[in-house]
Motif scaffolding. Sequence first.
Motif, PDB file in Angstrom:
ATOM      1  N   MET A   1     -16.937  58.322 -80.326  1.00  0.00           N
ATOM      2  CA  MET A   1     -16.822  59.740 -79.971  1.00  0.00           C
ATOM      3  C   MET A   1     -17.278  60.642 -81.121  1.00  0.00           C
ATOM      4  O   MET A   1     -17.978  61.633 -80.907  1.00  0.00           O
ATOM      5  CB  MET A   1     -15.369  60.081 -79.613  1.00  0.00           C
ATOM      6  CG  MET A   1     -14.905  59.516 -78.300  1.00  0.00           C
ATOM      7  SD  MET A   1     -13.147  59.901 -78.042  1.00  0.00           S
ATOM      8  CE  MET A   1     -12.932  59.302 -76.372  1.00  0.00           C
ATOM      9  N   LEU A   2     -16.867  60.296 -82.329  1.00  0.00           N
ATOM     10  CA  LEU A   2     -17.231  61.121 -83.486  1.00  0.00           C
ATOM     11  C   LEU A   2     -18.720  61.001 -83.810  1.00  0.00           C
ATOM     12  O   LEU A   2     -19.345  61.959 -84.253  1.00  0.00           O
ATOM     13  CB  LEU A   2     -16.388  60.716 -84.701  1.00  0.00           C
ATOM     14  CG  LEU A   2     -14.917  61.117 -84.631  1.00  0.00           C
ATOM     15  CD1 LEU A   2     -14.117  60.420 -85.734  1.00  0.00           C
ATOM     16  CD2 LEU A   2     -14.731  62.628 -84.718  1.00  0.00           C
ATOM     17  N   GLY A   3     -19.267  59.805 -83.603  1.00  0.00           N
ATOM     18  CA  GLY A   3     -20.705  59.614 -83.730  1.00  0.00           C
ATOM     19  C   GLY A   3     -21.197  59.521 -85.167  1.00  0.00           C
ATOM     20  O   GLY A   3     -20.438  59.252 -86.096  1.00  0.00           O
ATOM     21  N   GLU A   4     -22.486  59.767 -85.331  1.00  0.00           N
ATOM     22  CA  GLU A   4     -23.121  59.653 -86.643  1.00  0.00           C
ATOM     23  C   GLU A   4     -22.472  60.626 -87.616  1.00  0.00           C
ATOM     24  O   GLU A   4     -22.064  61.715 -87.243  1.00  0.00           O
ATOM     25  CB  GLU A   4     -24.618  59.940 -86.534  1.00  0.00           C
ATOM     26  CG  GLU A   4     -25.397  58.822 -85.858  1.00  0.00           C
ATOM     27  CD  GLU A   4     -26.886  59.132 -85.822  1.00  0.00           C
ATOM     28  OE1 GLU A   4     -27.359  59.930 -86.643  1.00  0.00           O
ATOM     29  OE2 GLU A   4     -27.562  58.572 -84.940  1.00  0.00           O
ATOM     30  N   GLY A   5     -22.405  60.208 -88.848  1.00  0.00           N
ATOM     31  CA  GLY A   5     -21.778  61.059 -89.862  1.00  0.00           C
ATOM     32  C   GLY A   5     -20.326  60.690 -90.114  1.00  0.00           C
ATOM     33  O   GLY A   5     -19.707  61.195 -91.042  1.00  0.00           O
ATOM     34  N   TYR A   6     -19.787  59.795 -89.258  1.00  0.00           N
ATOM     35  CA  TYR A   6     -18.406  59.327 -89.436  1.00  0.00           C
ATOM     36  C   TYR A   6     -18.384  57.810 -89.512  1.00  0.00           C
ATOM     37  O   TYR A   6     -19.110  57.138 -88.782  1.00  0.00           O
ATOM     38  CB  TYR A   6     -17.524  59.762 -88.264  1.00  0.00           C
ATOM     39  CG  TYR A   6     -17.168  61.227 -88.261  1.00  0.00           C
ATOM     40  CD1 TYR A   6     -15.958  61.680 -88.793  1.00  0.00           C
ATOM     41  CD2 TYR A   6     -18.035  62.167 -87.714  1.00  0.00           C
ATOM     42  CE1 TYR A   6     -15.621  63.025 -88.784  1.00  0.00           C
ATOM     43  CE2 TYR A   6     -17.713  63.524 -87.699  1.00  0.00           C
ATOM     44  CZ  TYR A   6     -16.513  63.944 -88.233  1.00  0.00           C
ATOM     45  OH  TYR A   6     -16.183  65.271 -88.223  1.00  0.00           O
TER      46      TYR A   6
ATOM     47  N   TYR B   1      -9.483  62.496 -81.316  1.00  0.00           N
ATOM     48  CA  TYR B   1     -10.795  63.145 -81.486  1.00  0.00           C
ATOM     49  C   TYR B   1     -10.651  64.670 -81.455  1.00  0.00           C
ATOM     50  O   TYR B   1     -11.195  65.377 -82.313  1.00  0.00           O
ATOM     51  CB  TYR B   1     -11.740  62.672 -80.376  1.00  0.00           C
ATOM     52  CG  TYR B   1     -13.043  63.428 -80.325  1.00  0.00           C
ATOM     53  CD1 TYR B   1     -14.084  63.105 -81.197  1.00  0.00           C
ATOM     54  CD2 TYR B   1     -13.237  64.468 -79.415  1.00  0.00           C
ATOM     55  CE1 TYR B   1     -15.288  63.808 -81.151  1.00  0.00           C
ATOM     56  CE2 TYR B   1     -14.430  65.172 -79.374  1.00  0.00           C
ATOM     57  CZ  TYR B   1     -15.452  64.844 -80.249  1.00  0.00           C
ATOM     58  OH  TYR B   1     -16.627  65.536 -80.216  1.00  0.00           O
ATOM     59  N   LYS B   2      -9.896  65.166 -80.472  1.00  0.00           N
ATOM     60  CA  LYS B   2      -9.704  66.615 -80.368  1.00  0.00           C
ATOM     61  C   LYS B   2      -9.020  67.174 -81.608  1.00  0.00           C
ATOM     62  O   LYS B   2      -9.396  68.222 -82.124  1.00  0.00           O
ATOM     63  CB  LYS B   2      -8.864  66.953 -79.117  1.00  0.00           C
ATOM     64  CG  LYS B   2      -9.646  66.860 -77.820  1.00  0.00           C
ATOM     65  CD  LYS B   2      -8.740  67.160 -76.638  1.00  0.00           C
ATOM     66  CE  LYS B   2      -9.395  66.734 -75.339  1.00  0.00           C
ATOM     67  NZ  LYS B   2      -8.426  66.529 -74.267  1.00  0.00           N
ATOM     68  N   ALA B   3      -8.013  66.456 -82.091  1.00  0.00           N
ATOM     69  CA  ALA B   3      -7.274  66.912 -83.282  1.00  0.00           C
ATOM     70  C   ALA B   3      -8.211  66.978 -84.499  1.00  0.00           C
ATOM     71  O   ALA B   3      -8.202  67.964 -85.257  1.00  0.00           O
ATOM     72  CB  ALA B   3      -6.108  65.990 -83.559  1.00  0.00           C
ATOM     73  N   ILE B   4      -9.016  65.937 -84.684  1.00  0.00           N
ATOM     74  CA  ILE B   4      -9.929  65.912 -85.838  1.00  0.00           C
ATOM     75  C   ILE B   4     -10.959  67.023 -85.737  1.00  0.00           C
ATOM     76  O   ILE B   4     -11.186  67.764 -86.701  1.00  0.00           O
ATOM     77  CB  ILE B   4     -10.635  64.534 -85.947  1.00  0.00           C
ATOM     78  CG1 ILE B   4      -9.638  63.448 -86.365  1.00  0.00           C
ATOM     79  CG2 ILE B   4     -11.801  64.589 -86.942  1.00  0.00           C
ATOM     80  CD1 ILE B   4     -10.197  62.042 -86.352  1.00  0.00           C
ATOM     81  N   THR B   5     -11.566  67.162 -84.567  1.00  0.00           N
ATOM     82  CA  THR B   5     -12.640  68.157 -84.434  1.00  0.00           C
ATOM     83  C   THR B   5     -12.113  69.585 -84.516  1.00  0.00           C
ATOM     84  O   THR B   5     -12.762  70.461 -85.069  1.00  0.00           O
ATOM     85  CB  THR B   5     -13.466  67.937 -83.153  1.00  0.00           C
ATOM     86  OG1 THR B   5     -12.569  67.848 -82.032  1.00  0.00           O
ATOM     87  CG2 THR B   5     -14.266  66.651 -83.232  1.00  0.00           C
ATOM     88  N   GLU B   6     -10.907  69.808 -84.004  1.00  0.00           N
ATOM     89  CA  GLU B   6     -10.330  71.154 -84.109  1.00  0.00           C
ATOM     90  C   GLU B   6      -9.992  71.505 -85.555  1.00  0.00           C
ATOM     91  O   GLU B   6     -10.210  72.627 -85.997  1.00  0.00           O
ATOM     92  CB  GLU B   6      -9.052  71.261 -83.248  1.00  0.00           C
ATOM     93  CG  GLU B   6      -9.369  71.463 -81.778  1.00  0.00           C
ATOM     94  CD  GLU B   6      -8.139  71.266 -80.873  1.00  0.00           C
ATOM     95  OE1 GLU B   6      -7.015  71.281 -81.399  1.00  0.00           O
ATOM     96  OE2 GLU B   6      -8.339  71.112 -79.652  1.00  0.00           O
TER      97      GLU B   6
END
Length: 196
Positions: free
Chosen positions: A32-37, A187-192
Amino acid sequence: MVKVACVGNSITYGSGLKDRHTDSYPMVLGRMLGEGYEVQNFGLGGRTMLRKGNRPYIFENRFRAALAFTPDIVIIKLGTNDSKPENRIYVSEFVDDATALVDSFLMLPSKPKIFLCYPAKVYNDGLGGISDSIIIADIIPRVDEVAKKLNLPTIDLHTVTEGMPQNFPDNVHPNEQGAIAIANTVYKAITEQTKK
């Protein structure tokens, strides 16, 4: 590369899944987080937050490996096994023990962002005396206490896994769909948080 360490018990590890290397929540989260993680799974079955618990996470090699990873983000999902009868007798020490574990990460040179998770829902009081009522009454309030004390965000994995007994076939461990629900919430928690 943002390094994410997923610290936890068998739910994080991916016990009960046909292919935990693909379907455990940390692996789903990584996609979900994709490239860069870079997401690594430091889960270990049966482990407790409590130092006097029957299998304390803090004394394990996986804990030392998580520290050595020098993560930028740490997701801590412990507490389920702390609700077992042999462990819950020490629950008054949960805040101090959780604080010590978190402090170990806060002292890292990477200065990671740390998220504390509520344990996932347990159905019909699960394996080995794991108790949802103890999780609700005794574990979650203490997770909140640690979060408030250390000014950390929490991730409510308990509410998000309610009402889906079909996704917890043994009443404790999520199947692939349950793991996706957990990964989505993390995922939502990290991205927020990273937008702030």
